[in-house]
Design a protein around this motif. Structure first.
Motif, PDB file in Angstrom:
ATOM      1  N   THR A  18       0.834  -1.198   0.000  1.00  0.00           N
ATOM      2  CA  THR A  18       0.000   0.000   0.000  1.00  0.00           C
ATOM      3  C   THR A  18       0.868   1.248   0.000  1.00  0.00           C
ATOM      4  OG1 THR A  18      -1.742  -1.159   1.210  1.00  0.00           O
ATOM      5  CG2 THR A  18      -1.827   1.242   1.223  1.00  0.00           C
ATOM      6  N   GLU A  19       1.918   1.211   0.799  1.00  0.00           N
ATOM      7  CA  GLU A  19       2.837   2.346   0.872  1.00  0.00           C
ATOM      8  C   GLU A  19       3.611   2.531  -0.429  1.00  0.00           C
ATOM      9  OE1 GLU A  19       5.142   1.341   4.267  1.00  0.00           O
ATOM     10  OE2 GLU A  19       3.499   1.659   5.684  1.00  0.00           O
ATOM     11  N   SER A  20       3.709   1.466  -1.229  1.00  0.00           N
ATOM     12  CA  SER A  20       4.429   1.541  -2.507  1.00  0.00           C
ATOM     13  C   SER A  20       3.552   2.016  -3.651  1.00  0.00           C
ATOM     14  CB  SER A  20       5.010   0.156  -2.859  1.00  0.00           C
ATOM     15  OG  SER A  20       5.919  -0.268  -1.872  1.00  0.00           O
ATOM     16  N   GLY A  21       2.274   2.230  -3.370  1.00  0.00           N
ATOM     17  CA  GLY A  21       1.370   2.714  -4.401  1.00  0.00           C
ATOM     18  C   GLY A  21       0.622   1.641  -5.158  1.00  0.00           C
ATOM     19  N   VAL A  22       0.732   0.395  -4.703  1.00  0.00           N
ATOM     20  CA  VAL A  22      -0.001  -0.701  -5.344  1.00  0.00           C
ATOM     21  C   VAL A  22      -1.475  -0.622  -4.933  1.00  0.00           C
ATOM     22  CG1 VAL A  22      -0.245  -3.210  -5.504  1.00  0.00           C
ATOM     23  CG2 VAL A  22       2.033  -2.182  -5.379  1.00  0.00           C
ATOM     24  N   THR A  23      -2.362  -0.747  -5.907  1.00  0.00           N
ATOM     25  CA  THR A  23      -3.789  -0.790  -5.605  1.00  0.00           C
ATOM     26  C   THR A  23      -4.153  -2.227  -5.254  1.00  0.00           C
ATOM     27  OG1 THR A  23      -4.253   1.010  -7.151  1.00  0.00           O
ATOM     28  CG2 THR A  23      -6.114  -0.360  -6.476  1.00  0.00           C
ATOM     29  N   GLN A  24      -4.549  -2.438  -4.007  1.00  0.00           N
ATOM     30  CA  GLN A  24      -4.865  -3.783  -3.542  1.00  0.00           C
ATOM     31  C   GLN A  24      -6.374  -3.976  -3.423  1.00  0.00           C
ATOM     32  OE1 GLN A  24      -1.928  -5.623  -0.667  1.00  0.00           O
ATOM     33  NE2 GLN A  24      -1.598  -3.478  -0.185  1.00  0.00           N
ATOM     34  N   ILE A  25      -6.847  -5.048  -4.010  1.00  0.00           N
ATOM     35  CA  ILE A  25      -8.263  -5.395  -3.945  1.00  0.00           C
ATOM     36  C   ILE A  25      -8.384  -6.675  -3.135  1.00  0.00           C
ATOM     37  CG2 ILE A  25     -10.293  -6.087  -5.260  1.00  0.00           C
ATOM     38  CD1 ILE A  25      -7.624  -4.188  -7.065  1.00  0.00           C
ATOM     39  N   THR A  26      -9.122  -6.619  -2.039  1.00  0.00           N
ATOM     40  CA  THR A  26      -9.296  -7.789  -1.189  1.00  0.00           C
ATOM     41  C   THR A  26     -10.444  -8.643  -1.713  1.00  0.00           C
ATOM     42  OG1 THR A  26      -8.565  -6.485   0.715  1.00  0.00           O
ATOM     43  CG2 THR A  26      -9.632  -8.578   1.176  1.00  0.00           C
ATOM     44  N   LEU A  27     -10.103  -9.869  -2.097  1.00  0.00           N
ATOM     45  CA  LEU A  27     -11.119 -10.775  -2.630  1.00  0.00           C
ATOM     46  C   LEU A  27     -10.652 -12.216  -2.488  1.00  0.00           C
ATOM     47  CD1 LEU A  27     -13.762 -11.247  -4.273  1.00  0.00           C
ATOM     48  CD2 LEU A  27     -12.341 -11.168  -6.342  1.00  0.00           C
ATOM     49  N   ASP A  28     -11.530 -13.043  -1.975  1.00  0.00           N
ATOM     50  CA  ASP A  28     -11.298 -14.486  -2.004  1.00  0.00           C
ATOM     51  C   ASP A  28     -11.721 -14.958  -3.387  1.00  0.00           C
ATOM     52  OD1 ASP A  28     -11.328 -17.232  -1.847  1.00  0.00           O
ATOM     53  OD2 ASP A  28     -12.388 -17.323   0.065  1.00  0.00           O
ATOM     54  N   LEU A  29     -10.763 -15.301  -4.214  1.00  0.00           N
ATOM     55  CA  LEU A  29     -11.042 -15.619  -5.616  1.00  0.00           C
ATOM     56  C   LEU A  29     -11.898 -16.865  -5.799  1.00  0.00           C
ATOM     57  CD1 LEU A  29      -7.539 -14.696  -6.993  1.00  0.00           C
ATOM     58  CD2 LEU A  29      -9.681 -13.701  -7.805  1.00  0.00           C
ATOM     59  N   THR A  30     -12.030 -17.670  -4.743  1.00  0.00           N
ATOM     60  CA  THR A  30     -12.909 -18.827  -4.867  1.00  0.00           C
ATOM     61  C   THR A  30     -14.377 -18.401  -4.873  1.00  0.00           C
ATOM     62  OG1 THR A  30     -12.931 -19.250  -2.471  1.00  0.00           O
ATOM     63  CG2 THR A  30     -11.241 -20.364  -3.784  1.00  0.00           C
ATOM     64  N   GLN A  31     -14.622 -17.130  -4.547  1.00  0.00           N
ATOM     65  CA  GLN A  31     -15.969 -16.567  -4.725  1.00  0.00           C
ATOM     66  C   GLN A  31     -16.073 -16.101  -6.182  1.00  0.00           C
ATOM     67  OE1 GLN A  31     -15.517 -13.782  -1.192  1.00  0.00           O
ATOM     68  NE2 GLN A  31     -17.586 -14.538  -0.799  1.00  0.00           N
TER      69      GLN A  31
END
Length: 250
Positions: free
Chosen positions: A46-59
């Motif tokens: 997050t501090e590096s500027g990466v956009t993180q999306i929280t998702l359990d991909l099995t959904q």
């Protein structure tokens, strides 16, 4: 005349740790804008500027909306290249097939195989008319080519990923704005997955001593180095689409 810098974008799964974190480090170092889809958030990213999306991909019912939301943020006029890396995966339970329950089998195949199929399908369809460089990198394994006692589901799911890569290449061969597909086996990498493997019961995994020895001998690949190699392969125009590649040891 000033030429506007064209943007490069990476969308990766499982980027919060392990090989995924190494991949992100390599692409970040080269100025790539990154979207990471994972179950957990890494504060360093997050501090590096990466956009993180929280998702359990099995959904899997949530995958399409998540991807479309990411893609809608992209400026077609400024984008030069986009890469999708199907990195998220699981070893599942290490045991002979007759000792695995249905739930474990389903969940392992879902994450390792079904999810990359869905993501790749959506990616190809969405960008089919975009005149940019497009690539899909599937993280595979040497286990796709060699059977291991206790790894029936993992070996089989990774073998499917190799064939997915080759069929994408075949289907895209005559496409007007083709997507390039590569499958890359990172070798034996020093990650949490390897820790899990070394803690197996020998009755469930007969090759455990080999993997313990690799750790003791310092023969495991480093995730950061692996990430750099994957970036290099992604940008190596001499590699034909459909290639099944392997990163050799240190």
């Amino acid at each position: 005349m000033i030429t506007e810098i064209m943007e490069e974008v990476l969308v990766t799964t499982g980027g919060s740790k392990g090989i995924g974190k190494g991949i992100i480090a390599a692409y970040l170092a080269n100025g790539t804008s990154i979207f990471s889809i994972a179950r957990t958030v890494n504060t360093e990213l997050t501090e590096s500027g990466v956009t993180q999306i929280t998702l359990d991909l099995t959904q899997t019912n949530l995958i399409e909306a998540t991807l479309i939301n990411i893609f809608s943020l992209l400026d077609k006029a400024k984008l030069r290249k986009i890469t999708l890396i199907n990195n998220a995966g699981t070893l599942g339970t290490i045991a002979p097939l007759d000792r695995l329950n249905q739930d474990i089998i389903e969940k392992t195949i879902l994450l390792n195989t079904t999810v990359p199929f869905i993501l790749s399908s959506l990616f190809i369809h969405y960008f089919k008319d975009w005149t940019i460089e497009k690539s899909i990198i599937n993280i595979t394994s040497g286990a796709a080519l060699k059977p291991y006692f206790g790894w029936s589901v993992y070996c089989s799911s990774k073998a499917a990923i190799n064939m997915l890569t080759q069929t994408i290449a075949a289907e895209q061969a005559d496409a007007k704005y083709a997507v390039k597909a590569l499958a890359i086996a990172p070798g034996v990498v020093d990650t949490d997955m390897q820790t899990e493997i070394r803690q197996s019961n020998k009755s469930n995994f007969k090759d455990i001593e080999r993997f313990i020895a690799l750790k003791e001998d310092g023969a495991l690949n480093d995730a950061v180095t692996v990430g750099k190699k994957i970036f290099e392969m992604d940008n190596d125009k001499s590699l034909p689409s459909g290639s099944i590649l392997r990163i050799e040891g240190n």
